[in-house]
Scaffold this motif. Structure first.
Motif, short mmCIF file in Angstrom:
data_model
loop_
_atom_site.label_atom_id
_atom_site.label_comp_id
_atom_site.label_asym_id
_atom_site.label_seq_id
_atom_site.Cartn_x
_atom_site.Cartn_y
_atom_site.Cartn_z
N ASP A 128 0.82 -1.21 0.00
CA ASP A 128 0.00 0.00 0.00
C ASP A 128 0.86 1.26 0.00
O ASP A 128 0.35 2.36 -0.25
CB ASP A 128 -0.92 0.02 1.22
CG ASP A 128 -1.94 -1.11 1.20
OD1 ASP A 128 -2.14 -1.69 0.12
OD2 ASP A 128 -2.51 -1.41 2.26
N SER A 153 0.82 -3.79 -7.98
CA SER A 153 -0.62 -3.94 -8.11
C SER A 153 -1.17 -4.17 -6.72
O SER A 153 -0.66 -5.01 -5.98
CB SER A 153 -0.95 -5.12 -9.02
OG SER A 153 -2.33 -5.40 -8.95
N HIS A 154 -2.21 -3.46 -6.36
CA HIS A 154 -2.76 -3.61 -5.02
C HIS A 154 -3.56 -4.91 -4.87
O HIS A 154 -3.89 -5.30 -3.76
CB HIS A 154 -3.62 -2.39 -4.67
CG HIS A 154 -2.77 -1.18 -4.43
ND1 HIS A 154 -2.80 -0.47 -3.27
CD2 HIS A 154 -1.84 -0.56 -5.19
CE1 HIS A 154 -1.95 0.54 -3.33
NE2 HIS A 154 -1.35 0.50 -4.50
N GLU A 155 -3.84 -5.61 -5.98
CA GLU A 155 -4.51 -6.90 -5.89
C GLU A 155 -3.53 -8.02 -5.54
O GLU A 155 -3.92 -9.06 -5.03
CB GLU A 155 -5.20 -7.26 -7.21
CG GLU A 155 -6.46 -6.46 -7.48
CD GLU A 155 -6.15 -5.16 -8.21
OE1 GLU A 155 -5.27 -5.15 -9.08
OE2 GLU A 155 -6.80 -4.16 -7.90
N ASP A 156 -2.24 -7.83 -5.83
CA ASP A 156 -1.22 -8.85 -5.55
C ASP A 156 -0.88 -8.81 -4.06
O ASP A 156 -0.53 -7.77 -3.52
CB ASP A 156 0.02 -8.56 -6.39
CG ASP A 156 0.96 -9.75 -6.45
OD1 ASP A 156 0.85 -10.66 -5.59
OD2 ASP A 156 1.80 -9.77 -7.36
N GLU A 157 -0.98 -9.94 -3.41
CA GLU A 157 -0.77 -10.02 -1.96
C GLU A 157 0.68 -10.35 -1.57
O GLU A 157 1.01 -10.39 -0.40
CB GLU A 157 -1.71 -11.07 -1.35
CG GLU A 157 -3.17 -10.74 -1.51
CD GLU A 157 -3.58 -9.48 -0.75
OE1 GLU A 157 -3.06 -9.26 0.36
OE2 GLU A 157 -4.40 -8.72 -1.29
#
Length: 92
Positions: free
Chosen positions: A54, A75-79
């Motif tokens: 983030d 990418s904020h979807e990649d954890e």
């Protein structure tokens, strides 16, 4: 004035030459490939590992300069944790 220009030129030239050592670093690590920059950790990271992405704005940038490869891929979807430095990939 002339002396400071010469010193600055030497420092910039040395930094540019050092970037071209990226393939040697990857080879000596026993890896197949890798990029420098900010991206999710593939297998190993020579640098800082940040567990929450983030802190970085999402985006995708690839820059190649002779042998040096820089990649900003967030990418904020990649954890996965994010590598800030040299990412190392050992293959599948």
């Amino acid at each position: 004035m002339k002396k400071s220009f010469i010193i600055t030129s030497i420092i910039v030239s040395a930094m540019l030459l050092l970037t071209q050592l990226q393939p040697a670093i990857i080879y000596f690590a026993g890896a197949v490939a890798g990029t420098f920059g900010v991206r999710p950790v593939s297998h190993q990271c020579f640098g800082l590992v940040v567990t929450e992405n983030d802190h970085f704005p999402p985006g995708e940038v690839n820059i190649t300069m002779i042998l040096f490869h820089f990649r900003y891929s967030v990418s904020h979807e990649d954890e996965r944790p994010v590598c800030v430095g040299q990412d190392i990939w050992y293959g599948e």
